[in-house]
Design a protein around this motif. Structure first.
Motif, PDB file in Angstrom:
ATOM      1  N   VAL A  65      16.920 -62.622-144.259  1.00 27.67           N
ATOM      2  CA  VAL A  65      15.539 -62.130-144.401  1.00 27.67           C
ATOM      3  C   VAL A  65      14.941 -61.817-143.030  1.00 27.67           C
ATOM      4  CG1 VAL A  65      13.198 -62.746-145.107  1.00 27.67           C
ATOM      5  CG2 VAL A  65      15.131 -63.345-146.570  1.00 27.67           C
ATOM      6  N   GLY A  66      15.176 -62.687-142.073  1.00 28.54           N
ATOM      7  CA  GLY A  66      14.669 -62.460-140.723  1.00 28.54           C
ATOM      8  C   GLY A  66      15.301 -61.253-140.065  1.00 28.54           C
ATOM      9  N   ALA A  67      16.613 -61.109-140.257  1.00 26.73           N
ATOM     10  CA  ALA A  67      17.327 -59.992-139.636  1.00 26.73           C
ATOM     11  C   ALA A  67      16.822 -58.646-140.149  1.00 26.73           C
ATOM     12  CB  ALA A  67      18.823 -60.123-139.911  1.00 26.73           C
ATOM     13  N   ALA A  68      16.386 -58.609-141.398  1.00 30.03           N
ATOM     14  CA  ALA A  68      15.881 -57.355-141.968  1.00 30.03           C
ATOM     15  C   ALA A  68      14.712 -56.817-141.161  1.00 30.03           C
ATOM     16  CB  ALA A  68      15.460 -57.586-143.424  1.00 30.03           C
ATOM     17  N   MET A  69      13.852 -57.722-140.660  1.00 25.68           N
ATOM     18  CA  MET A  69      12.721 -57.277-139.846  1.00 25.68           C
ATOM     19  C   MET A  69      13.166 -56.690-138.522  1.00 25.68           C
ATOM     20  SD  MET A  69       9.662 -60.040-140.355  1.00 25.68           S
ATOM     21  CE  MET A  69       8.605 -59.090-139.271  1.00 25.68           C
ATOM     22  N   PHE A  70      14.263 -57.204-137.992  1.00 24.39           N
ATOM     23  CA  PHE A  70      14.771 -56.678-136.721  1.00 24.39           C
ATOM     24  C   PHE A  70      15.484 -55.349-136.924  1.00 24.39           C
ATOM     25  CE2 PHE A  70      14.863 -61.395-135.964  1.00 24.39           C
ATOM     26  CZ  PHE A  70      13.754 -61.404-135.150  1.00 24.39           C
ATOM     27  N   TYR A  71      16.284 -55.262-137.992  1.00 20.83           N
ATOM     28  CA  TYR A  71      17.036 -54.032-138.242  1.00 20.83           C
ATOM     29  C   TYR A  71      16.130 -52.864-138.620  1.00 20.83           C
ATOM     30  CZ  TYR A  71      21.641 -56.216-137.882  1.00 20.83           C
ATOM     31  OH  TYR A  71      22.775 -56.838-137.418  1.00 20.83           O
ATOM     32  N   THR A  72      15.036 -53.128-139.310  1.00 19.39           N
ATOM     33  CA  THR A  72      14.116 -52.043-139.664  1.00 19.39           C
ATOM     34  C   THR A  72      13.199 -51.672-138.505  1.00 19.39           C
ATOM     35  OG1 THR A  72      12.459 -53.607-140.504  1.00 19.39           O
ATOM     36  CG2 THR A  72      14.051 -52.732-142.103  1.00 19.39           C
ATOM     37  N   GLY A  73      13.148 -52.520-137.498  1.00 20.38           N
ATOM     38  CA  GLY A  73      12.308 -52.241-136.338  1.00 20.38           C
ATOM     39  C   GLY A  73      10.901 -52.794-136.481  1.00 20.38           C
TER      40      GLY A  73
END
Length: 424
Positions: A65-73
């Protein structure tokens, strides 16, 4: 030789390998679990029981869930927006950087947060001719202390809560850590503004400094940013509200699945975002904790520690000693390993005194996140080492004072919120 003595020897070996990292942390933890089975401390079928623990599932889900925020920018976008509002003054920028770093780290990976905000801070510092060194260490410290605010902010919090539950006590609530986490975050901000910044070197980074980012280039869009933000908000609210029939791990895994289905990150990126070192470290130490209890090793350590503290130590002394021990260890070894190693000991000491272990475990968890005095204490510290042009002693100078501040505040607040002898 008594089983308790054998277990203590094994624990000492595990601690030695944790501190020196001669072999990877996860390998040490899993090897320790296997050794417990081979030596007969626990049944063979329990050697890998940690891998089926619900906390492991919670870890995995929140990593995705956290990584999704990084990958989407989205995380980087939040950082850039904050910088726009705070301006490029050295002090105002520090406030903005620390607030956003702590805020994101409270529900996301502190390592991911630091990695995401690093290029943003470097770019602003280069353009505004501000020494990057005066902004990067505050960023690292904020990412570390911000993780204390919620249950999922940093692994030690989850480990402490899981240890309480496993021992038959009430687990910590999702926002219960905020009682100590928010005051410590504000204290860190004030400390860096008025004291810490004067202890930092002023090394300017040139505009052509290249920062290697771990965020892969997705087809980023505002829609995906919004979706990833909504998913995180929904997961956090579900956990915080304690909806009947919906466990923390169910909320985390549902959020992870939706993140992949909505294209916020690919399946491959989801797998890659899980910190397997944390997973196996935690899973390996669970059986070791059980072995300490079953062989009586934990009780031996507890009796020894209580004896050193005078036989009938006050809550303040117990909290102070375990805080110092946990904080000392975490400067040189993984905070996850520090918490996993000390939580069973903390529970054993509490039982020896007939006290509620909540205050002791809270002290251990908080101290494990106060890794400010070395560049190897926590990943955010290591991330800013090169770009900030820091040396080992820079961390010692700026971080030691912050450790002392956190220690004093913790000694005041922890016994207030989590009484050692509730009802007395």
């Amino acid at each position: 030789m008594a089983q308790s003595t054998k277990c203590l020897i094994l624990l000492a070996v595990i601690a030695l390998f944790f501190v020196t990292e001669i072999i990877p942390l996860a390998v040490t933890a899993m090897a320790g679990s296997i050794a417990c089975g081979l030596l007969g401390f626990i049944p063979a079928k329990q050697v890998f029981s940690g891998l089926s623990n619900s906390t492991v599932v919670l870890f995995a889900g929140m990593f995705v869930v956290g990584a999704a925020m990084f990958y989407t920018g989205l995380a980087q976008k939040i950082g850039e927006t904050v910088v726009r509002f705070t301006g490029t003054g050295e002090n105002s920028l520090m406030v903005g950087v620390m607030l956003v770093g702590a805020g994101l780290s409270s529900v996301l990976s502190n390592t991911g947060t630091a990695a995401c905000l690093l290029p943003v801070v470097l770019g602003v510092c280069a353009a505004a001719k501000i020494p990057a060194s005066t902004e990067l260490m505050p960023l690292a410290f904020a990412c570390g202390v911000g993780g204390i605010i919620t249950l999922v902010g940093t692994p030690p919090n989850i480990i402490a809560s899981g240890a309480l539950e496993q021992a038959g006590y009430r687990a910590f609530g999702f926002f219960e850590f905020a009682k100590i986490g928010i005051p410590l975050t504000l204290a860190a901000l004030i400390y860096m503004m008025f004291i810490g910044k004067h202890l930092l070197p002023k090394r300017t980074i040139s505009e052509d400094t290249e920062v290697e980012q771990e965020i892969e280039a997705n087809e980023t869009s505002s829609t995906k940013m919004a979706v990833s933000g909504i998913i995180l908000l929904a997961v956090v609210l579900t956990m915080a509200l304690g909806i009947k029939g919906v466990t923390l791990e169910m909320a985390a895994i549902t959020g992870a699945i939706v993140s992949v289905l909505t294209g916020c990150l690919t399946e491959k990126q989801a797998y890659a975002s899980i910190d397997w070192v944390t997973i196996f470290l935690f899973a390996g130490m669970m059986p070791v904790s059980s072995a300490m209890s079953k062989t009586g090793a934990g009780k031996v350590i507890a009796e020894w520690a209580v004896g050193l503290m005078g036989g009938t130590p006050s809550p303040m002394i117990v909290t102070a000693v375990l805080f110092i021990l946990s904080c000392g260890l975490t400067q040189f070894m993984s905070n996850t390993a520090s918490a996993a190693l000390l939580c069973p000991i903390g529970i054993a000491i509490s039982k020896q005194l007939g006290a509620d272990p909540a205050a002791v475990l809270m002290a251990i968890a908080v101290a494990a996140s106060c890794a400010f005095a070395t560049p190897v204490g926590t990943p955010p510290n290591t991330l800013v080492l090169g770009p900030g042009g820091f040396k080992f002693m820079d961390y010692v100078k700026a971080g030691t004072g912050l450790v002392i501040v956190c220690f004093v505040i913790s000694l005041i607040l922890i016994p207030m919120f989590w009484p050692f002898f509730p009802g007395k």
